[in-house]
Design an enzyme around this catalytic site. Structure first.
Site, short mmCIF file in Angstrom:
data_model
loop_
_atom_site.label_atom_id
_atom_site.label_comp_id
_atom_site.label_asym_id
_atom_site.label_seq_id
_atom_site.Cartn_x
_atom_site.Cartn_y
_atom_site.Cartn_z
N GLU A 1 0.82 -1.21 0.00
CA GLU A 1 0.00 0.00 0.00
C GLU A 1 0.86 1.27 0.00
O GLU A 1 0.44 2.32 -0.47
CB GLU A 1 -0.92 -0.02 1.23
CG GLU A 1 -2.26 0.65 0.98
CD GLU A 1 -3.29 0.32 2.04
OE1 GLU A 1 -4.29 -0.34 1.69
OE2 GLU A 1 -3.12 0.71 3.20
N HIS B 1 7.31 -26.95 -0.93
CA HIS B 1 6.64 -28.05 -1.64
C HIS B 1 5.47 -27.55 -2.48
O HIS B 1 4.65 -28.35 -2.93
CB HIS B 1 6.18 -29.11 -0.62
CG HIS B 1 7.35 -29.72 0.10
ND1 HIS B 1 7.89 -30.94 -0.24
CD2 HIS B 1 8.12 -29.23 1.10
CE1 HIS B 1 8.94 -31.19 0.55
NE2 HIS B 1 9.10 -30.16 1.37
N LYS C 1 -13.89 1.06 -4.12
CA LYS C 1 -14.96 1.53 -3.23
C LYS C 1 -16.01 2.30 -4.04
O LYS C 1 -17.20 2.11 -3.86
CB LYS C 1 -14.38 2.46 -2.15
CG LYS C 1 -13.53 1.76 -1.12
CD LYS C 1 -13.14 2.74 -0.02
CE LYS C 1 -12.07 2.16 0.87
NZ LYS C 1 -11.48 3.16 1.75
#
Ligand code: PA5
Length: 443
Positions: free
Chosen positions: A283, A304, A418
């Site tokens: 961010e 793995h 948003k």
């Protein structure tokens, strides 16, 4: 805390490193003098050394009361308003905390909008005594606001309005936001998020400290660890500081085209520490089409699954390993007379010794595969060490942001989803956007 760059140096361009080194003291100055972009969000820089004793005592008192009456403590928040607390709590609690019966168990809400997640949580809370902290600096973030509305009704139905109010703590901005108003009206215990500390830098404010204290962790040791790292940065704001070394080296690797940094740990309890780090760096730096993409793995588990790619895939990676020298427990591999599983060659060794050899073997293998490894070595996982690491990565994040020439303290890109979500939900004021999105989605 030490930094080992011996598995990174072969990949570095000396001229680039020299240039970055020559700039770093000025960049430190920009942070300390508050002259860079985002300079109104630098409250975290002196936060550890300036933490008020009265605040710590008050948090401890509130936490003790919440611990006394709760089997479960729900932390309602998202992003910077929950990841720091979760990082520290999960690093220090028992790996099987839900099964130990130790109380209270800290759980999380408001960091997703899953109907199933919240429904399962409510079903659990029906049967348990609980309390909660609702944490939102802005006080208007949709995810925690929805979760809190639902939990608020649940807790009132369960305990009645008066008792419920004693089981809710609000942590928010001092004046603005719907949550602050609600807390005032309902008389909840409230803690303030300082104006000059952004969400992802707020773990050492009540945002992190209250939940961490409710989990029974020593918040003074955490703050003390951070204060020691703060001192180390302030006393030696030069290229030789490990924080500078990390910021310089990762930027030098970025300039070589290594645009993905993988945070590696060998202790599953550090998984959420990596999540916190990913938010902090992602961010803060992912702006103007720039920035290193932060990823994370837990080894040897992910050797793995992701190991093949890291060893052999596209060469645009480097790793930052948080290496822990000592485990808190001792467990040795037993001998077996028949040795059918052929493990007697390591019988008597501690599991941590095997884990360390896996770590060193992997560092060398990845170095051979063209993946530089930065190693950050800590003696153990404790509240004190986590405090040091928090400050280490926060300061390095600020330095890295300025090296990249972005404002590390804003997050304008987060608004795009948003806006679309509000438009699609038909929120007032978004009519034009709603029409545009509906057209694009053929709705
Ligand atoms: O770092 C940040 O600022 C963000 O991640 C915020 O913490 C997150 O969006 C939550 O915001 P708020 O605390 O206002 O609800």
């Amino acid at each position: 805390m030490k930094i080992d760059l011996s598995h990174t140096n072969p990949f570095l361009d000396n001229a680039v490193v020299k240039d970055l080194k020559s700039r770093i003291s000025d960049i430190y100055k920009t942070v300390f003098d508050k002259t860079g972009s985002g300079n109104d969000f630098l409250g975290w820089v002196s936060l550890p050394s300036e933490t008020d004793e009265n605040l710590l005592a008050d948090i401890e008192k509130t936490a003790a009361e919440l611990r006394r009456k709760s089997e479960i403590f729900v932390v309602v928040g998202i992003g910077g308003s929950y990841l720091g607390a979760r990082a520290v709590i999960e690093a220090l609690q028992n790996h099987f905390a839900p099964l130990t019966g130790e109380k209270p168990l800290v759980v999380y809400a408001g960091h997703n909008m899953s109907e199933d997640y919240l429904s399962d949580l409510l079903a659990v809370l029906d049967k348990k005594d609980y309390s909660l902290a609702v944490i939102s600096k802005s006080g208007t973030t949709t995810e925690p606001a929805i979760a809190f509305r639902i939990l608020k009704q649940h807790i009132i139905n369960k305990y009645g309005e008066q008792e419920a109010a004693t089981r809710i703590v609000a942590i928010t901005d001092k004046a603005r936001g719907a949550l602050k108003q609600l807390a005032n009206v309902k008389g909840y215990k409230t803690y303030i998020v300082p104006d000059d500390v952004g969400g992802r830098f707020s773990v050492l404010t009540p945002v992190g400290l209250l939940p961490i204290a409710v989990a029974g962790i020593d918040i003074r040791a955490l703050v003390q660890g951070a204060a020691e790292m703060e001192k180390r940065c302030k006393e030696n704001p030069t290229k030789d500081n490990p924080v500078s070394q990390y910021a310089i080296v990762r930027h030098a690797l970025y300039e070589k085209g290594l645009t993905n940094e993988i945070m590696v740990n060998y202790e599953p309890r550090l998984m959420y520490f990596s999540e916190w780090w990913k938010q902090l760096y992602g961010e803060s730096h992912g702006k103007q089409h720039k920035g290193i993409f932060p990823a994370s793995v837990t080894f040897s588990t992910d050797l793995h699954s992701m190991g093949q790619y890291i060893q052999d895939g596209l060469r645009n990676l480097f790793e930052t390993v948080v290496s822990v020298e000592n485990s808190s427990h001792e467990l040795r591999i037993p001998t077996e007379a028949d040795d059918l599983d052929q493990l007697n060659y390591i019988a008597g060794k501690r599991i941590s010794e095997v884990n360390h050899k896996a770590e060193l073997g992997t560092v060398l293998a990845h170095e051979d595969g063209g993946v530089p490894n930065i190693r950050i070595i800590v003696p153990e996982i404790s509240a004190h060490v986590l405090g040091e690491l928090v400050y280490f990565f926060e300061m390095a994040c600020a330095l890295s942001g300025y090296l990249l020439d972005v404002n590390p303290f804003d997050q304008p890109g987060v608004e795009a989803y948003k806006k679309n979500m509000f438009a699609l939900l038909g929120k007032k004021g978004f009519e034009e956007k709603t029409a545009e999105l509906n057209r694009r989605l053929n709705l």
